[in-house]
Design an enzyme around this catalytic site. Structure first.
Site, PDB file in Angstrom:
ATOM      1  N   CYS A 115       0.806  -1.212   0.000  1.00 30.86           N
ATOM      2  CA  CYS A 115       0.000   0.000   0.000  1.00 30.86           C
ATOM      3  C   CYS A 115       0.846   1.272   0.000  1.00 30.86           C
ATOM      4  O   CYS A 115       0.306   2.372  -0.141  1.00 30.86           O
ATOM      5  CB  CYS A 115      -0.933  -0.028   1.199  1.00 30.86           C
ATOM      6  SG  CYS A 115      -1.757  -1.621   1.347  1.00 30.86           S
ATOM      7  N   HIS A 255      -3.047   6.372   4.171  1.00 32.17           N
ATOM      8  CA  HIS A 255      -3.482   5.124   3.546  1.00 32.17           C
ATOM      9  C   HIS A 255      -4.730   4.634   4.281  1.00 32.17           C
ATOM     10  O   HIS A 255      -4.778   4.629   5.513  1.00 32.17           O
ATOM     11  CB  HIS A 255      -2.356   4.094   3.626  1.00 32.17           C
ATOM     12  CG  HIS A 255      -2.814   2.718   3.279  1.00 32.17           C
ATOM     13  ND1 HIS A 255      -3.530   2.458   2.143  1.00 32.17           N
ATOM     14  CD2 HIS A 255      -2.695   1.531   3.930  1.00 32.17           C
ATOM     15  CE1 HIS A 255      -3.821   1.168   2.106  1.00 32.17           C
ATOM     16  NE2 HIS A 255      -3.327   0.587   3.180  1.00 32.17           N
ATOM     17  N   ASN A 285      -9.814  -1.037   1.798  1.00 33.77           N
ATOM     18  CA  ASN A 285      -8.381  -0.877   1.562  1.00 33.77           C
ATOM     19  C   ASN A 285      -8.094  -1.192   0.089  1.00 33.77           C
ATOM     20  O   ASN A 285      -8.199  -2.340  -0.329  1.00 33.77           O
ATOM     21  CB  ASN A 285      -7.623  -1.832   2.481  1.00 33.77           C
ATOM     22  CG  ASN A 285      -6.120  -1.721   2.322  1.00 33.77           C
ATOM     23  OD1 ASN A 285      -5.626  -1.087   1.394  1.00 33.77           O
ATOM     24  ND2 ASN A 285      -5.395  -2.352   3.227  1.00 33.77           N
TER      25      ASN A 285
HETATM   26  O1  UT7 Z   1      -2.667  -2.126   4.183  1.00 34.15           O
HETATM   27  C1  UT7 Z   1      -2.060  -3.171   4.852  1.00 34.15           C
HETATM   28  C2  UT7 Z   1      -2.996  -4.342   4.802  1.00 34.15           C
HETATM   29  N1  UT7 Z   1      -3.505  -4.822   6.027  1.00 34.15           N
HETATM   30  C3  UT7 Z   1      -3.968  -4.087   7.066  1.00 34.15           C
HETATM   31  O2  UT7 Z   1      -3.926  -2.902   7.078  1.00 34.15           O
HETATM   32  C4  UT7 Z   1      -4.555  -4.840   8.220  1.00 34.15           C
HETATM   33  C5  UT7 Z   1      -4.185  -4.255   9.542  1.00 34.15           C
HETATM   34  N2  UT7 Z   1      -4.874  -4.927  10.612  1.00 34.15           N
HETATM   35  C6  UT7 Z   1      -6.179  -4.741  10.854  1.00 34.15           C
HETATM   36  O3  UT7 Z   1      -6.815  -3.929  10.242  1.00 34.15           O
HETATM   37  C7  UT7 Z   1      -6.810  -5.551  11.972  1.00 34.15           C
HETATM   38  O4  UT7 Z   1      -5.810  -6.263  12.664  1.00 34.15           O
HETATM   39  C8  UT7 Z   1      -7.884  -6.550  11.467  1.00 34.15           C
HETATM   40  C9  UT7 Z   1      -9.087  -5.749  10.981  1.00 34.15           C
HETATM   41  C10 UT7 Z   1      -7.325  -7.388  10.326  1.00 34.15           C
HETATM   42  C11 UT7 Z   1      -8.334  -7.440  12.588  1.00 34.15           C
HETATM   43  O5  UT7 Z   1      -8.780  -6.685  13.687  1.00 34.15           O
HETATM   44  P1  UT7 Z   1      -8.269  -7.021  15.159  1.00 34.15           P
HETATM   45  O6  UT7 Z   1      -8.956  -6.116  16.067  1.00 34.15           O
HETATM   46  O7  UT7 Z   1      -6.766  -6.973  15.134  1.00 34.15           O
HETATM   47  O8  UT7 Z   1      -8.834  -8.476  15.345  1.00 34.15           O
HETATM   48  P2  UT7 Z   1      -8.049  -9.797  15.730  1.00 34.15           P
HETATM   49  O9  UT7 Z   1      -7.077 -10.181  14.675  1.00 34.15           O
HETATM   50  O10 UT7 Z   1      -7.527  -9.616  17.090  1.00 34.15           O
HETATM   51  O11 UT7 Z   1      -9.219 -10.870  15.723  1.00 34.15           O
HETATM   52  C12 UT7 Z   1     -10.263 -10.807  16.630  1.00 34.15           C
HETATM   53  C13 UT7 Z   1     -11.263 -11.897  16.323  1.00 34.15           C
HETATM   54  C14 UT7 Z   1     -10.661 -13.263  15.992  1.00 34.15           C
HETATM   55  O12 UT7 Z   1     -11.426 -14.243  16.633  1.00 34.15           O
HETATM   56  P3  UT7 Z   1     -10.897 -14.958  17.963  1.00 34.15           P
HETATM   57  O13 UT7 Z   1      -9.631 -15.645  17.537  1.00 34.15           O
HETATM   58  O14 UT7 Z   1     -10.688 -13.886  18.948  1.00 34.15           O
HETATM   59  O15 UT7 Z   1     -12.024 -15.904  18.289  1.00 34.15           O
HETATM   60  C15 UT7 Z   1     -10.869 -13.390  14.498  1.00 34.15           C
HETATM   61  O16 UT7 Z   1     -11.026 -14.723  14.083  1.00 34.15           O
HETATM   62  O17 UT7 Z   1     -12.050 -11.538  15.195  1.00 34.15           O
HETATM   63  C16 UT7 Z   1     -12.156 -12.658  14.316  1.00 34.15           C
HETATM   64  N3  UT7 Z   1     -12.336 -12.178  12.954  1.00 34.15           N
HETATM   65  C17 UT7 Z   1     -13.551 -11.919  12.438  1.00 34.15           C
HETATM   66  N4  UT7 Z   1     -14.795 -12.008  12.945  1.00 34.15           N
HETATM   67  C18 UT7 Z   1     -15.817 -11.643  12.153  1.00 34.15           C
HETATM   68  C19 UT7 Z   1     -11.401 -11.913  12.020  1.00 34.15           C
HETATM   69  N5  UT7 Z   1     -11.985 -11.467  10.886  1.00 34.15           N
HETATM   70  C20 UT7 Z   1     -13.317 -11.477  11.124  1.00 34.15           C
HETATM   71  C21 UT7 Z   1     -14.443 -11.115  10.342  1.00 34.15           C
HETATM   72  N6  UT7 Z   1     -15.659 -11.222  10.906  1.00 34.15           N
HETATM   73  N7  UT7 Z   1     -14.342 -10.689   9.069  1.00 34.15           N
END
Ligand code: UT7
Length: 328
Positions: A115, A255, A285
């Site tokens: 990105c 971004h 994104n």
């Molecule tokens: O441009 C660069 C590209 N990438 C990024 O910018 C991504 C940067 N990171 C993020 O934006 C965030 O870390 C995410 C949006 C990807 C995830 O948010 P988070 O607050 O860091 O969530 P997490 O990874 O701590 O996950 C929390 C929970 C997990 O479940 P458990 O393990 O706690 O039971 C995930 O499995 O949320 C779950 N989860 C979802 N639930 C519903 C992950 N994706 C989803 C979803 N819907 N789409």
């Protein structure tokens, strides 16, 4: 004589097809409330089946050329930032040179910078103009929907397709490119990667049967932490480089990956909410297209006025980061 180097034309394109959070909830185990609360994204655009990276890039590029009041033959270099190219080889820039009817000018892709690609390409364009180029077309484009795993809820809900473009040149510019800063930490490369298709993991029947040929591998939390740290540091660095204070900044265009990342960068920098442009609720994104799409829209929506100091800041796979300062 006006000797400033900067932006002379702006353009963007987002495909017509809207994919809402509710649409995703019918395909994977997710829901609108989770996506909005954790990312701020409400909908994104996906390319039609008959649209390719080149179509998106050309649509944005044509608008940027028209906005600059020039034709394709006035361009003497083309840079395309993308991680989702038209084909593997040659690069998307070669196809774009032909599609636009530009002269036989240097044209190349900046691939793999995630990105951060577009802002890095702007910095490169600036130095190429210093070295003698007159007008460079810089495009950020991504068609991620075709290269992601539609069954992985951890990544699929985040992305959208789009393109943005600018013309960088010398003379009567609308926004002077005052300076830029970029950096890389390759020790973190494995945290966000799309590795199938490379020599390390070539396409194979085995990969295809495993269904893994389009895996985006991402540790979301790590990317999140690093994005906040690097985007705020790059913003401060570019201000220091050009000798300006953050109180002088009219608008920051970060971004657009996650509203929580943007908010964290904003609070680290101590900047008010109205000084940060956000459109990720509508587009998600869009990788390298994210900053030029937001820049073109901020300008169209009247968020930028003559005299404004505007900062761009981006972070992506690599890890790469880049920030640039524009004086409108
Ligand atoms: O441009 C660069 C590209 N990438 C990024 O910018 C991504 C940067 N990171 C993020 O934006 C965030 O870390 C995410 C949006 C990807 C995830 O948010 P988070 O607050 O860091 O969530 P997490 O990874 O701590 O996950 C929390 C929970 C997990 O479940 P458990 O393990 O706690 O039971 C995930 O499995 O949320 C779950 N989860 C979802 N639930 C519903 C992950 N994706 C989803 C979803 N819907 N789409």
């Amino acid at each position: 004589m006006d000797d400033r180097i900067g932006l002379m034309g702006f353009g963007s394109y987002a495909p017509a097809r809207v994919m809402t959070n509710d649409d995703w909830s019918k395909l994977v185990d997710t829901d609108d409330a989770w996506i909005v609360a954790r990312t701020g994204i409400r909908e994104r655009r996906f390319a039609a089946d008959d649209e390719s990276t080149l179509d998106l890039a050309a649509a944005a590029a044509e608008k940027a050329l028209a906005d600059a009041g020039i034709g394709a033959s006035d361009i003497d270099e083309i840079i395309v930032a993308t991680d989702t190219p038209e084909v593997y080889t040659p690069d998307t820039a070669a196809f774009l040179q032909d599609r636009l009817g530009a002269g036989e000018v240097p044209a190349f892709d900046l691939g793999g910078s995630g990105c951060a690609g577009f802002v890095l390409a702007l910095d490169i364009a600036r130095t190429r103009v210093m070295a003698g180029a007159q007008r460079i077309l810089v495009v950020g484009v991504e068609l991620i929907s075709r290269l992601m795993d539609w069954t992985d809820r951890n990544t699929c809900v985040l992305f959208g397709d789009a393109a943005g473009a600018v013309v960088v040149g010398r003379g009567a510019v609308e926004a002077e490119l005052l300076g830029a800063t970029s950096g890389t930490d390759g020790s973190r490369a494995g945290i966000l990667t799309l590795e199938t298709g490379g020599t390390r993991r070539p396409f194979s029947l085995e990969e295809a049967e495993r269904g893994g040929q389009h895996d985006i591998v991402m540790n979301g939390r790590e990317v999140f932490r690093e994005a906040v740290k690097r985007m705020s540091a790059a913003t401060e660095q570019v201000l220091q480089k050009i000798g300006r204070m953050k109180e002088e900044v009219a608008l920051i265009i970060p971004h657009q990956a996650n509203l929580r990342i943007i908010d964290a960068v904003r609070s680290r920098l101590g900047v008010d909410e109205d000084k940060v442009f956000v459109n990720l609720d509508r587009f998600g994104n869009t990788g390298s297209a994210s900053v030029p799409l937001a820049l073109a829209q901020a300008r169209e929506e009247g968020r930028i006025r003559a005299g404004d100091l505007v900062l761009l800041t981006a972070f992506g796979a690599g890890f790469h980061w880049s920030a640039a300062a524009l004086q409108f």
